[in-house]
Motif scaffolding. Sequence first.
Motif, PDB file in Angstrom:
ATOM      1  N   VAL A  16      26.503 -58.066  27.692  1.00 56.69           N
ATOM      2  CA  VAL A  16      26.744 -57.616  28.830  1.00 56.69           C
ATOM      3  C   VAL A  16      27.446 -58.437  29.798  1.00 56.69           C
ATOM      4  N   TYR A  17      28.504 -57.699  30.440  1.00 54.98           N
ATOM      5  CA  TYR A  17      29.499 -58.431  31.460  1.00 54.98           C
ATOM      6  C   TYR A  17      28.920 -58.273  32.925  1.00 54.98           C
ATOM      7  N   THR A  18      29.186 -59.036  33.926  1.00 51.61           N
ATOM      8  CA  THR A  18      28.756 -58.923  35.316  1.00 51.61           C
ATOM      9  C   THR A  18      30.273 -59.576  35.866  1.00 51.61           C
ATOM     10  N   GLY A  19      30.245 -59.159  37.214  1.00 48.89           N
ATOM     11  CA  GLY A  19      31.163 -59.602  37.980  1.00 48.89           C
ATOM     12  C   GLY A  19      32.498 -58.853  38.138  1.00 48.89           C
ATOM     13  N   LYS A  20      33.556 -59.251  38.904  1.00 48.83           N
ATOM     14  CA  LYS A  20      34.781 -58.525  38.896  1.00 48.83           C
ATOM     15  C   LYS A  20      35.300 -58.329  37.539  1.00 48.83           C
ATOM     16  N   GLY A  21      35.737 -57.139  37.218  1.00 46.79           N
ATOM     17  CA  GLY A  21      36.566 -56.982  36.028  1.00 46.79           C
ATOM     18  C   GLY A  21      35.277 -56.702  34.955  1.00 46.79           C
ATOM     19  N   ASP A  36      40.254 -61.422  38.030  1.00 51.61           N
ATOM     20  CA  ASP A  36      38.939 -61.251  37.522  1.00 51.61           C
ATOM     21  C   ASP A  36      38.257 -62.401  37.595  1.00 51.61           C
ATOM     22  N   SER A  37      36.719 -62.325  37.700  1.00 48.59           N
ATOM     23  CA  SER A  37      35.867 -63.291  37.638  1.00 48.59           C
ATOM     24  C   SER A  37      34.762 -62.796  36.788  1.00 48.59           C
ATOM     25  N   ILE A  38      34.683 -62.972  35.554  1.00 49.85           N
ATOM     26  CA  ILE A  38      33.655 -62.129  34.726  1.00 49.85           C
ATOM     27  C   ILE A  38      32.741 -63.417  34.080  1.00 49.85           C
ATOM     28  N   MET A  39      31.586 -62.821  34.015  1.00 51.00           N
ATOM     29  CA  MET A  39      30.279 -63.644  33.339  1.00 51.00           C
ATOM     30  C   MET A  39      29.909 -62.643  32.305  1.00 51.00           C
ATOM     31  N   PHE A  40      29.379 -63.363  31.222  1.00 54.57           N
ATOM     32  CA  PHE A  40      28.707 -62.465  30.220  1.00 54.57           C
ATOM     33  C   PHE A  40      27.421 -63.091  29.623  1.00 54.57           C
ATOM     34  N   ARG A  41      26.400 -62.544  29.324  1.00 53.57           N
ATOM     35  CA  ARG A  41      25.312 -62.786  28.796  1.00 53.57           C
ATOM     36  C   ARG A  41      24.935 -62.098  27.404  1.00 53.57           C
ATOM     37  N   MET A  63      36.093 -67.122  33.710  1.00 58.02           N
ATOM     38  CA  MET A  63      35.071 -66.548  33.270  1.00 58.02           C
ATOM     39  C   MET A  63      34.050 -67.732  32.796  1.00 58.02           C
ATOM     40  N   GLY A  64      32.778 -67.004  32.314  1.00 57.34           N
ATOM     41  CA  GLY A  64      31.729 -67.943  32.048  1.00 57.34           C
ATOM     42  C   GLY A  64      30.712 -67.035  31.481  1.00 57.34           C
ATOM     43  N   GLY A  65      29.481 -67.623  30.987  1.00 52.11           N
ATOM     44  CA  GLY A  65      28.392 -67.065  30.174  1.00 52.11           C
ATOM     45  C   GLY A  65      27.187 -67.575  29.990  1.00 52.11           C
ATOM     46  N   GLU A  66      26.220 -67.138  29.466  1.00 52.95           N
ATOM     47  CA  GLU A  66      25.106 -67.594  29.209  1.00 52.95           C
ATOM     48  C   GLU A  66      24.636 -66.938  27.841  1.00 52.95           C
ATOM     49  N   ILE A  67      24.444 -68.033  26.785  1.00 54.87           N
ATOM     50  CA  ILE A  67      24.192 -67.710  25.621  1.00 54.87           C
ATOM     51  C   ILE A  67      22.645 -68.169  24.952  1.00 54.87           C
ATOM     52  N   ILE A  68      21.772 -66.990  24.713  1.00 54.99           N
ATOM     53  CA  ILE A  68      20.408 -67.168  24.350  1.00 54.99           C
ATOM     54  C   ILE A  68      20.188 -67.302  23.100  1.00 54.99           C
ATOM     55  N   ASN A  69      19.674 -68.246  22.424  1.00 56.80           N
ATOM     56  CA  ASN A  69      19.442 -68.792  20.933  1.00 56.80           C
ATOM     57  C   ASN A  69      20.865 -69.304  20.560  1.00 56.80           C
ATOM     58  N   LYS A  70      21.235 -70.075  21.072  1.00 58.10           N
ATOM     59  CA  LYS A  70      22.684 -70.839  20.904  1.00 58.10           C
ATOM     60  C   LYS A  70      22.686 -71.318  19.335  1.00 58.10           C
ATOM     61  N   ASN A  71      23.794 -71.081  18.686  1.00 57.84           N
ATOM     62  CA  ASN A  71      24.086 -71.654  17.442  1.00 57.84           C
ATOM     63  C   ASN A  71      24.699 -73.064  17.369  1.00 57.84           C
TER      64      ASN A  71
END
Length: 443
Positions: free
Chosen positions: A78-83, A62-67, A1-9
């Motif tokens: 929001v999630y994208t990818g398989k799963g 599953d191969s899930i990315m989120f944003r 899994m992975g992701g992108e975080i906008i306005n990170k803390n």
Amino acid sequence: MGGEIINKNTDYVVLFDSKDVIDTVKLDGNNRFSYKIENLNPGFYTFRHGGEIQMVLLEPGDSIMFRLNTFDFDESLVYTGKGAKKNNYLINDFLQNEIEEKRVFKFCQLTPESFEHQINAIRTKKNRKLKHFQEKNKPSALFNKIAQANIDYSYFSSKEIYPFVHYGRNKKKIIEALPDDFYDYRKTIDYNDDFFKDYFNYHAFLRHSFNNIALESHLKHADKARFSWTDCCYNMDRLEAIDSLVSNTEIKNQLLYHYSMSFLSKNKKIEFNDKIIKSFLEKSTDKKKNDLIVSYSKSVNKLKPGEHFPDVRVLNLQNDVVAINTLFKKPTVVYFWSHLYKDYFENSHKRVNELMIKYPEIEFISVNIDDYSTERWASTVKKKKFALQNEYLFEKPQQSVEQLAIYPLTKVIMVNNKSKIVNGHANMFAHGFEEELLGLLNQ
């Protein structure tokens, strides 16, 4: 899994399985991360960024990315990818429950029969939506189990809150008016469900349920039919109910801790604290939580009326460190906020703006409790159209939160012009708060 975080803390994301930290993953220059979980067991996994957390359902393959955007954490997720489809369904269901909760609160003013009719309609609509998703996407048995539990536990929670939210103050009369089968589903409830123990809807149901079970028990021997959350006898009944129905140590310890902390944070009669702590320690087997309760109670005792405000350091918008006691030049109200609770940040500041106009003789000091960068805090307050001269940030957040026993976040501390506490557990939204402000002016 992975992701992108906008306005990170922070510069990292922490990944958990049901019990332990899997890893801490650093964000790259584009605020993204990617991580492969070896030997994945199907089920819930948790990711945490800053103080925000959310769960994701992962199954083999599953191969899930989120944003997401931290300024609107859950709503922007929001999630994208398989799963992804099953997880987008679950997060949307979570957000929909938050909206429906407000409707259910209004329904609680109806008769029990009309109330049941309304929440049955909500349940039927959700079941229809789930069935449509299942026919279209053919999800796994695991997803189906979770999605159905979401619907059922939300429905059960609605029933459990009915006597509390109903406007009638005579709770015994309300309970006696319920149909005989109103709580029949309790016969099928597993109060020790290890699979769902960390899942929001199940945990929320348990809390609502034990509130209600204890109320029914309490009213059998209470002197009066009116109910108070801070009644020591009621809270003792609640701890006893947990002890008798819950054998799963993790679930039991968490519930005992939650209710004991809640009582200590609201109770104004210090002499009752020892009774609750004694009962808690007899039932809880979690040493860490036991130590936290004892430590919290000591902090609470130092916030009694007449005590000096503890020596706490804060930062101002010029990044200067100051002792908060030096800011008390006149009667003062100190309130707190966190980025994790955006609505409370907005509502508390709006409320204070109103109170500042009505009570110019009183100072209002806002303190952020987060362990984020000073830049994130300063950026947040400067974007809002609030008076900024009284905005501060704890120099040592964790230590200060413990020292001032800040639980719940709605806690407000009222101080006179001699830095002595008048009320260490006020609430600016509580009935009678303005009368307390008038009393503060007469100190």
